[in-house]
Scaffold this motif. Structure first.
Motif, PDB file in Angstrom:
ATOM      1  N   PRO C   9      69.103  20.133  47.589  1.00 13.88           N
ATOM      2  CA  PRO C   9      68.849  21.290  46.736  1.00 13.88           C
ATOM      3  C   PRO C   9      68.477  22.479  47.611  1.00 13.88           C
ATOM      4  N   ASP C  10      69.079  23.587  47.345  1.00 15.99           N
ATOM      5  CA  ASP C  10      68.885  24.745  48.215  1.00 15.99           C
ATOM      6  C   ASP C  10      67.477  25.297  48.051  1.00 15.99           C
ATOM      7  N   PHE C  11      66.662  25.122  49.109  1.00 19.92           N
ATOM      8  CA  PHE C  11      65.267  25.544  48.966  1.00 19.92           C
ATOM      9  C   PHE C  11      65.128  27.061  48.908  1.00 19.92           C
ATOM     10  N   LEU C  12      66.191  27.742  49.343  1.00 25.37           N
ATOM     11  CA  LEU C  12      66.101  29.198  49.238  1.00 25.37           C
ATOM     12  C   LEU C  12      66.152  29.635  47.776  1.00 25.37           C
ATOM     13  N   ASP C  13      66.764  28.793  46.925  1.00 19.06           N
ATOM     14  CA  ASP C  13      66.743  29.117  45.497  1.00 19.06           C
ATOM     15  C   ASP C  13      65.317  29.106  44.974  1.00 19.06           C
ATOM     16  N   ARG C  14      64.566  28.127  45.439  1.00 15.18           N
ATOM     17  CA  ARG C  14      63.156  28.066  45.060  1.00 15.18           C
ATOM     18  C   ARG C  14      62.461  29.372  45.482  1.00 15.18           C
ATOM     19  N   ALA C  15      62.815  29.812  46.663  1.00 12.82           N
ATOM     20  CA  ALA C  15      62.196  31.030  47.178  1.00 12.82           C
ATOM     21  C   ALA C  15      62.523  32.232  46.295  1.00 12.82           C
ATOM     22  N   ILE C  16      63.780  32.293  45.844  1.00 11.33           N
ATOM     23  CA  ILE C  16      64.187  33.464  45.072  1.00 11.33           C
ATOM     24  C   ILE C  16      63.485  33.500  43.722  1.00 11.33           C
ATOM     25  N   SER C  18      60.572  32.428  42.921  1.00  6.57           N
ATOM     26  CA  SER C  18      59.133  32.206  42.960  1.00  6.57           C
ATOM     27  C   SER C  18      58.328  33.424  42.513  1.00  6.57           C
ATOM     28  N   SER C  20      58.487  36.419  43.601  1.00  2.00           N
ATOM     29  CA  SER C  20      58.095  37.308  44.686  1.00  2.00           C
ATOM     30  C   SER C  20      58.540  38.732  44.426  1.00  2.00           C
ATOM     31  N   GLY C  21      59.496  38.899  43.509  1.00  5.82           N
ATOM     32  CA  GLY C  21      59.943  40.251  43.187  1.00  5.82           C
ATOM     33  C   GLY C  21      58.802  41.109  42.667  1.00  5.82           C
TER      34      GLY C  21
END
Lengths: 276, 338, 302
Positions: C9-16, C18, C20-21
């Motif tokens: 699972p793409d952990f960068l998706d989690r980052a997006i 989260s 943070s915006g």
């Protein structure tokens, strides 16, 4: 030129690493393609291509100013804090560009832990240092925070030394303990990658040995990239080594191979101490 | 004339330095004099204040009637005025000064722009107090003459509106604010003086806070960013806490300056010895009292003014010692971080 | 290179996702607030400078700088006596304070840097900088203006240039002392060692090596002191008082620019008010020139 590592036989290790890491390591986990980097007009990296595999320790070696730290600091985009820098090419993390417009840089940095040359604990308690990254992302649950503190300190082999003084200032720790605290802080957020920028250069030999042991433990869970000046350290703790010189990646191979039978003349000169 | 080079002896320069000479004696006298002056100031003022101290004792600071023609002197309104004007000035200057200090220590805008702002703040520090007073008379007082009636109307006055069944419903002013902005409003007032005072202590807060912020090692900032902080999470979570003792010292030293500031206040505060809770009314501070009355004072009034001066010295010394202690503690703290 | 690896699972998706915006937006918002506040501080200064020029320039002429102050209802005139008085009293302050300041700086930096007296001097000097300027006036009033009896009766009493200069001396002593100490501290230690190594005495080393090297920085401190003293009103208001006339002797009330501004700013006479602005302009120029020359001297040293 592109260096690609053979798929390493680390299946047994990755199985041990618990239920959250059910994925198998991939060989091009972190992929740098045609990467150039400039500080203002000065070019610091020249057409770097490298593929760094997951859950292994990769060492970057080379003389001062060779660009190894610069490349490391591009992986979590820390270089963007400096004015007047720019880059060409791309860095792919798990097949996805870290420069993707949709990726917030602060979120990227939470997924990539970093440990610095000089330990930099915040002037707060040990506990507050570790939960810092959770607090800024809004975690307030006391149980989660407590659990994270214990897990991270155990992960950084600091739990036994610190468990009775969690709420004392982190500045009271010894140099080696401070650096392990910084590692604990970096892994508190369960990042995928741990970047280490000469983590032992300010430590005495005993503290250095502890950190090196720790690196062996940590690679079960994290992909580790370590920049080091110390070639013994590279041989002791890395699986593969990249040699940089004057902003270029000269050679990238299994550590064993680099140190016993380097393919390039410059690498050989460097590791035999002819310059550096 | 020395014939053997002192370095040949054990102890070298140090040994040599300890030999007494005439010039050293002169320097020693000057040093002792520098220390003695502070003592002399306190002793001399106490001496001159003695008749008033004997006459009024503690009631001098506890009573609020200052009537020179009846030889009755109570300094409470001026102590309150000093405290209130300084605190209001801090209330405005601290957030603003801190914001400027952060602006100067961060790289929001190019260095050239920051340099302009820094130069401006240094200019503010260099403008004489009396010029601030003149500016206040021409700019701030007219503004206050507009703001005062508006504030009274908004916060204090009772007025009537048609109630539900046509009967007039009386509305009261807003609690607390209605006492702070009670009529009548004047141009020369506590608020006018405090606002100008805020401007005057802003450079002190900015300069010391900026030094504290710049002294926070860059590695801490890097650490915060590497953990995924936004810029302001790093500022509030790591950088400001690390610089906090310096900011506290800046605040205390600015408070000391505010308490002793004289001319601009004397020109703007209205110099009244009435104790009121309204910020729109004239008031007085210890320093403005001295500035206004010393020139024409006689007899017991001189002693009473000396007593007031003694109180001002004690208050500012106390605040400044506190500030110095915090500043020293700060320097030790930041040395620990590095 | 195996492509059949199961995609994790793409952990960068989690980052997006989260949130943070919102955090990034909040951060940008605070940056804007901070910049706005910083520029807000420019407004009062610009207002002061604008009014100084607008109200002060029209009356700025040679006669303003050389004539006596106008009485209420009169036109013309100037504040020549106030300029002279200010310069005179600043000079008296400097003559009194500079030797003490520099000599004690030499003591605390060259002779006994770590002694208890030196630490006390440093601390007291810091405290003296925090003493309100009006207290210097009160002190001078007590020491000089008030009539003396007994063995001190020889001291001339009354409002005078002496009293004003004395008050300013107390005011600037700590400035001169502390900047002189900094100046001496910045003299490289190697110079002293070289001098001692050549057999120089203590006094020779200080006089021929340390002081010449530290002199520009000491001058910087003195110019800062001049700037501070020239702008001060509170210490003069009841020591030198004011005078409508040219100064005849140091023992009589003396005019100064700052007291003139104070007096004229509170009158009802429009011409005197205008003169207050012109005098303010001259005073600010004087203070700024002193400050800038302090900077220039300091930069030259670097």
């Amino acid at each position: 030129m592109t260096f690609t590592m053979e798929q390493p036989q680390t299946t047994s290790e990755s199985e041990k690493s618990g239920p959250t890491q059910q994925t198998s390591p991939r060989a091009d986990f972190l992929k740098v393609t045609n990467f150039n980097f400039y500080y203002g007009k000065k070019q610091a990296l020249f057409d770097v291509n490298i593929e760094i595999p997951a859950r292994q320790v990769t060492a970057f070696i080379g003389p001062s100013g060779c660009g190894k730290s610069t490349l490391l600091r591009n992986f979590n985009r820390m270089n963007e804090l400096i004015n007047g820098v720019r880059h060409e090419g791309d860095i792919l993390l798990n097949g996805r560009s870290i420069y993707d417009k949709k990726i917030e840089v602060i979120a990227l940095r939470r997924s990539i832990g970093m440990v610095f040359q000089k330990s930099n604990p915040f002037p707060k308690s040990i506990y507050e240092n570790i939960v810092y990254s959770l607090r800024i992302s809004g975690v307030r649950n006391k149980a989660t925070l407590d659990e994270t503190v214990e897990r991270s300190l155990r992960g950084a082999a600091l739990w036994e030394e610190a468990k009775d003084r969690l709420h004392e200032s982190a500045l009271g720790l010894s140099g080696g303990q401070m650096q392990r605290l910084c590692i604990a802080r970096a892994i508190a957020n369960q990042p995928e990658i741990l970047l280490m920028d000469e983590p032992c250069s300010a430590l005495d030999p005993i503290a250095t040995a502890k950190v090196e042991d720790l690196i062996h433990e940590l690679k079960r869970q994290f992909t580790i990239i370590i920049v080091t000046h110390n070639m013994q350290q590279a041989t002791r703790c890395s699986d593969q080594t990249a040699f940089f010189y004057l902003g270029k990646l000269i050679e990238f191979d299994a550590t064993q191979q680099i140190f016993s039978n380097p393919g390039e003349k410059q690498t050989e000169d460097y590791i035999t101490g002819r310059f550096g | 004339m020395e014939t053997t080079p002192p370095e040949q002896q054990e102890g070298g320069i140090k040994e040599f330095r300890r030999r007494p000479d005439l010039f050293r004696g002169l320097c020693w006298v000057a040093s002792v004099a520098a220390v003695a002056i502070l003592a002399w100031i306190i002793v001399e003022i106490t001496h001159q204040a003695w008749p008033a101290i004997k006459e009024f004792g503690f009631s001098f600071v506890a009573t609020s009637r200052w009537l020179p023609n009846r030889e009755t002197f109570g300094v409470l309104p001026f102590i309150v005025g000093t405290a209130v004007s300084s605190l209001i000035a801090l209330l405005f200057a601290l957030p603003l000064g801190l914001a400027v200090a952060i602006f100067l220590s961060e790289d929001f805008l190019p260095p050239a722009v920051r340099q302009v702002v820094r130069f401006t703040v240094e200019m503010l520090a260099a403008i004489p107090s009396v010029v601030y007073g003149l500016w206040g008379i021409y700019v701030v007082i007219p503004l206050m003459l507009k703001f005062g009636p508006w504030a009274v109307q908004t916060f204090h006055n009772t007025w009537t509106t048609p109630g539900m069944n046509g009967a007039p419903e009386v509305q009261k002013g807003i609690p607390i604010l209605e006492t702070l902005f009670a009529p009548p409003s004047y141009g020369n007032s506590m608020l006018t003086a405090s606002l100008v005072l805020a401007l005057m202590i802003l450079p002190t807060i900015t300069a010391i806070s900026r030094a504290a912020l710049v002294a926070v090692p860059g590695t801490l900032r890097e650490g915060a960013y590497a953990l995924g902080s936004t810029r302001w999470e790093a500022i509030f979570g790591v950088i400001l806490p690390a610089a906090a003792p310096g900011v506290v010292a800046a605040t205390i030293l600015a408070l000391g300056r505010a308490m002793g500031e004289t001319m601009a206040i004397a020109m703007l505060i209205g110099n009244s010895s009435h104790l009121t809770s309204s910020l729109l009314a004239p008031a007085g501070t210890l320093a403005s009292l001295l500035a206004n009355q010393f020139g024409e004072a006689e007899g017991l009034q001189v002693s009473s003014l000396m007593f007031a001066a003694l109180l001002l010295v004690i208050l500012t010394l106390f605040v400044n010692i506190a500030g110095e202690v915090v500043l020293r503690y700060t320097q030790r703290q930041t040395a620990g971080i590095r | 290179m195996s492509t059949s690896t199961i995609e994790p699972p793409d952990f960068l998706d989690r980052a997006i996702t989260s949130g943070s915006g919102a955090r990034a937006f909040w951060s940008r918002f605070l940056t804007c607030v901070c910049i706005s506040l910083a520029f807000l501080t420019l407004i009062p200064l610009l207002s002061i400078i604008f009014l100084l020029l607008k109200n002060g320039l029209p009356n700025l002429s040679l006669s303003a700088l050389t004539e006596l102050p106008p009485a209420a209802g009169m036109v013309g005139g100037g504040f020549g006596n106030a300029i002279v008085g200010t310069l005179l009293m600043v000079a008296i302050g400097l003559v009194l304070a500079t030797p003490f300041g520099i000599l004690s700086a030499i003591y605390i930096n060259e002779y006994a840097p770590a002694s208890r007296l030196s630490n006390t001097v440093r601390f007291v000097a810091k405290l003296l900088t925090g003493i309100p300027s009006i207290i210097c006036g009160v002190f001078a009033y007590a020491v000089i203006v008030l009539p003396k009896t007994g063995w001190l009766a020889w001291i001339p009493s009354g409002f005078s240039a002496w009293a004003g200069g004395f008050a300013l001396a107390i005011l600037i002593l700590p400035t001169i002392l502390l900047t002189a100490e900094q100046a001496l501290m910045s003299v490289p230690h190697a110079y002293r060692e070289a001098s001692y190594g050549l057999g120089a005495t203590n006094f020779q080393t200080i006089w021929r090596v340390v002081l010449p090297d530290g002199l520009p920085a000491i001058m910087t401190g003195i110019m800062l002191a001049v700037a501070r003293a020239a702008g001060e009103t509170a210490p003069l208001i009841f020591t030198a008082l004011f005078s409508q006339y040219w100064i005849q002797s140091f023992n009589e009330p003396t005019a100064s620019l700052s007291v003139l501004i104070y007096n004229f700013s509170t009158t009802f006479d429009d011409h005197q008010k205008a003169m207050a602005w012109t005098a303010s302009l001259v005073l600010v120029i004087l203070v700024t020139v002193a400050n800038i020359s302090a900077q220039v001297i300091f930069r030259k040293k670097q």
